[in-house]
Design a protein around this motif. Structure first.
Motif, PDB file in Angstrom:
ATOM      1  N   PHE A   6      60.817  90.331  48.880  1.00 38.59           N
ATOM      2  CA  PHE A   6      61.874  89.498  48.301  1.00 38.59           C
ATOM      3  C   PHE A   6      62.939  89.162  49.335  1.00 38.59           C
ATOM      4  CE2 PHE A   6      66.008  89.086  46.217  1.00 38.59           C
ATOM      5  CZ  PHE A   6      65.747  88.091  45.290  1.00 38.59           C
ATOM      6  N   VAL A   7      63.436  90.170  50.038  1.00 42.95           N
ATOM      7  CA  VAL A   7      64.542  89.964  50.971  1.00 42.95           C
ATOM      8  C   VAL A   7      64.093  89.197  52.217  1.00 42.95           C
ATOM      9  CG1 VAL A   7      66.210  91.145  52.464  1.00 42.95           C
ATOM     10  CG2 VAL A   7      65.825  91.956  50.131  1.00 42.95           C
ATOM     11  N   SER A   8      62.899  89.481  52.722  1.00 47.67           N
ATOM     12  CA  SER A   8      62.460  88.841  53.966  1.00 47.67           C
ATOM     13  C   SER A   8      61.931  87.430  53.751  1.00 47.67           C
ATOM     14  CB  SER A   8      61.392  89.703  54.648  1.00 47.67           C
ATOM     15  OG  SER A   8      60.277  89.866  53.795  1.00 47.67           O
ATOM     16  N   LEU A   9      61.341  87.159  52.596  1.00 49.63           N
ATOM     17  CA  LEU A   9      60.791  85.823  52.351  1.00 49.63           C
ATOM     18  C   LEU A   9      61.834  84.833  51.857  1.00 49.63           C
ATOM     19  CD1 LEU A   9      57.307  86.500  50.700  1.00 49.63           C
ATOM     20  CD2 LEU A   9      57.793  85.717  53.011  1.00 49.63           C
ATOM     21  N   LEU A  10      62.912  85.330  51.236  1.00 41.74           N
ATOM     22  CA  LEU A  10      63.909  84.423  50.677  1.00 41.74           C
ATOM     23  C   LEU A  10      64.531  83.492  51.723  1.00 41.74           C
ATOM     24  CD1 LEU A  10      65.368  83.595  48.109  1.00 41.74           C
ATOM     25  CD2 LEU A  10      67.057  85.384  48.554  1.00 41.74           C
ATOM     26  N   PRO A  11      64.977  83.964  52.895  1.00 48.67           N
ATOM     27  CA  PRO A  11      65.513  83.030  53.883  1.00 48.67           C
ATOM     28  C   PRO A  11      64.472  82.051  54.403  1.00 48.67           C
ATOM     29  CG  PRO A  11      65.814  85.308  54.605  1.00 48.67           C
ATOM     30  CD  PRO A  11      65.108  85.355  53.311  1.00 48.67           C
ATOM     31  N   GLN A  12      63.212  82.498  54.505  1.00 49.41           N
ATOM     32  CA  GLN A  12      62.161  81.599  54.977  1.00 49.41           C
ATOM     33  C   GLN A  12      61.924  80.458  53.992  1.00 49.41           C
ATOM     34  OE1 GLN A  12      60.864  82.172  57.978  1.00 49.41           O
ATOM     35  NE2 GLN A  12      61.912  84.130  58.239  1.00 49.41           N
ATOM     36  N   VAL A  13      61.909  80.800  52.705  1.00 44.96           N
ATOM     37  CA  VAL A  13      61.696  79.768  51.678  1.00 44.96           C
ATOM     38  C   VAL A  13      62.869  78.797  51.648  1.00 44.96           C
ATOM     39  CG1 VAL A  13      61.452  79.393  49.192  1.00 44.96           C
ATOM     40  CG2 VAL A  13      60.213  81.261  50.298  1.00 44.96           C
ATOM     41  N   LEU A  14      64.101  79.317  51.718  1.00 47.50           N
ATOM     42  CA  LEU A  14      65.269  78.431  51.704  1.00 47.50           C
ATOM     43  C   LEU A  14      65.295  77.538  52.938  1.00 47.50           C
ATOM     44  CD1 LEU A  14      68.051  80.854  50.411  1.00 47.50           C
ATOM     45  CD2 LEU A  14      66.825  79.104  49.138  1.00 47.50           C
ATOM     46  N   THR A  15      64.881  78.072  54.093  1.00 43.21           N
ATOM     47  CA  THR A  15      64.839  77.249  55.297  1.00 43.21           C
ATOM     48  C   THR A  15      63.800  76.147  55.181  1.00 43.21           C
ATOM     49  OG1 THR A  15      65.529  79.139  56.637  1.00 43.21           O
ATOM     50  CG2 THR A  15      64.495  77.308  57.793  1.00 43.21           C
ATOM     51  N   HIS A  16      62.649  76.468  54.628  1.00 38.16           N
ATOM     52  CA  HIS A  16      61.562  75.490  54.537  1.00 38.16           C
ATOM     53  C   HIS A  16      61.885  74.370  53.549  1.00 38.16           C
ATOM     54  CE1 HIS A  16      57.428  74.355  55.373  1.00 38.16           C
ATOM     55  NE2 HIS A  16      57.232  74.178  54.079  1.00 38.16           N
ATOM     56  N   SER A  35      65.473  69.784  50.095  1.00 43.78           N
ATOM     57  CA  SER A  35      65.366  69.451  48.674  1.00 43.78           C
ATOM     58  C   SER A  35      66.182  70.373  47.773  1.00 43.78           C
ATOM     59  CB  SER A  35      63.898  69.513  48.240  1.00 43.78           C
ATOM     60  OG  SER A  35      63.342  70.786  48.519  1.00 43.78           O
ATOM     61  N   LEU A  36      66.884  71.342  48.341  1.00 39.33           N
ATOM     62  CA  LEU A  36      67.683  72.256  47.528  1.00 39.33           C
ATOM     63  C   LEU A  36      69.152  71.859  47.566  1.00 39.33           C
ATOM     64  CD1 LEU A  36      66.151  75.713  48.548  1.00 39.33           C
ATOM     65  CD2 LEU A  36      65.796  74.478  46.414  1.00 39.33           C
TER      66      LEU A  36
END
Length: 392
Positions: free
Chosen positions: A313-323, A327-328
């Motif tokens: 959860f913690v490590s993937l969240l910044p990657q998803v927001l960056t990608h 659109s966010l």
């Protein structure tokens, strides 16, 4: 006739399976078993379909999960607060670079390298992180709570000073390159390898190495927590004085768990270095240690599954927001005036920490444990054996 009846009654012993205990067939029919099998198959085939960005994000999450498992054994199971977890990740990452790298000049620094076989350097780097934890273990065995947290916080400042100034070992501010791992003649580098007509680079190759390392780390930690050491660790966490009265060597267990947690962090550091392909001192700072504490709190303290869930959860969240920053709403690329993905992710998992503490003390792992209890099939027709002389 009576002898025949007696022989028949003796030959048919009563059922020995305890009432309510699930059989092997019933365990295989549980939804949780199917979910594990489907998830394992999905993880194995993902490198054939995902691009490099998502594979690297998954590898970051695997490395974080390994480090979080170690910290959860220390903080969640034993109750020892550690703020210096990033220091031991740095020891593992830079230890691998020094042991496996060659001496030479890079970015104006004359680097020192021993040139050992990379597989041996990886093992020694993990042991080096454990030795660093062992050097600190006398302090860890005698301090607890906030006192240990402040003492381990000093490791971060010491580590940052060494990483930035020991240029011959670390490369200074710009870091140093990471030699690719070679195991049994197979090199985990960017040299193209075709597997089922799919080109495999370093990310695809390291994917399966990361899965194997995470699986072995989780199984070992699970065995420790479910065995006698785990019960002693929980006793120390819940009531230190009572554990000592019962014969548990409190200081020795605290020191041993600290060393084990340091080795887990060293393994995570080696995997991170292999994925990054370059070690940078700024990464191994206080923020990284705080992120690891957030992982185990969000996922669930004292649980291997909780550490893995919180790490992802913690490590993937910044990657998803960056990608998906384009659109966010309120999220934009760094330097464009909006909220950077890294900052937004810290706000979100900070809010998640507060929500978990208030409404879900067991962490996100408790949500997965609730499913089998609800959907478990009822068992009928199982009766306990009758005692001699008992009436029908």
């Amino acid at each position: 006739m009576s002898d025949t009846t007696a022989t028949t009654e003796t030959a048919t012993p009563p059922a020995t399976r305890s009432v309510g205990a699930p059989s092997r067939t019933e365990r295989l029919r549980r939804p949780r078993t199917y979910a594990v099998l489907i998830g394992s198959l999905l993880l194995l085939v993902l490198p054939f379909y995902l691009d490099r960005f998502w594979l690297q994000a998954g590898l970051f999450a695997m490395a974080a999960a390994i480090g979080a498992i170690g910290l959860n054994m220390l903080t969640g199971a034993t109750g020892q607060l550690s703020m210096g977890h990033a220091f031991f990740l740095a020891v593992g990452a830079y230890g691998y670079c020094v042991l496996a790298g060659e001496s030479g000049t890079e970015n104006g620094h004359t680097l020192t390298g021993l040139g050992l076989p990379t597989w041996l350097a990886a093992i020694l780097a993990v042991l080096l992180a454990g030795a660093a934890g062992g050097a600190f273990s006398p302090i860890a065995g005698r301090l607890r709570g906030a006192y240990l947290g402040i003492a381990t916080l000093a490791l971060i400042f010491i580590g940052q000073h060494v990483l930035f100034n020991a240029g011959s070992l670390t490369g200074g501010y710009n870091g140093r390159s990471v030699p690719p791992l070679s195991l049994f003649g197979f090199t985990f580098d960017d040299s193209e390898l075709l597997v089922a007509a799919v080109p495999f680079g370093s990310s695809e190759k390291l994917w399966y190495l990361g899965l194997a390392a995470l699986l072995l780390s989780a199984l070992f930690a699970r065995g420790v927590l479910r065995g006698r050491p785990g019960r002693a660790m929980n006793a120390i966490r819940d009531h230190r004085i009572a554990a000592g009265v019962m014969g548990v060597p409190v200081a020795r267990y605290r020191a041993g768990v600290f060393v084990l947690s340091s080795m887990y962090a060293g393994l995570a550091g080696v995997l991170l270095a292999l994925v990054f392909q370059r070690t940078v001192p700024e990464y191994f700072g206080m923020i990284l240690s705080l992120e690891y504490l957030a992982m185990i709190v969000i996922g669930g303290l004292g649980s291997v599954a909780g550490a893995v869930v919180g790490a992802f959860f913690v490590s993937l969240l910044p990657q998803v927001l960056t990608h998906y920053s384009d659109s966010l709403p309120l999220v934009s690329a760094p330097g464009t005036g909006g909220l950077a993905p890294g900052e937004a992710s810290r706000y979100l998992y900070g809010a998640a920490v507060v929500a978990v503490v208030l409404f879900l003390p067991g962490g996100l792992a408790r949500l997965g444990l609730a499913l089998p209890r609800v959907t478990r099939p009822k068992r009928t027709g199982v009766t306990r054996p009758k005692k001699t002389g008992e009436k029908k």
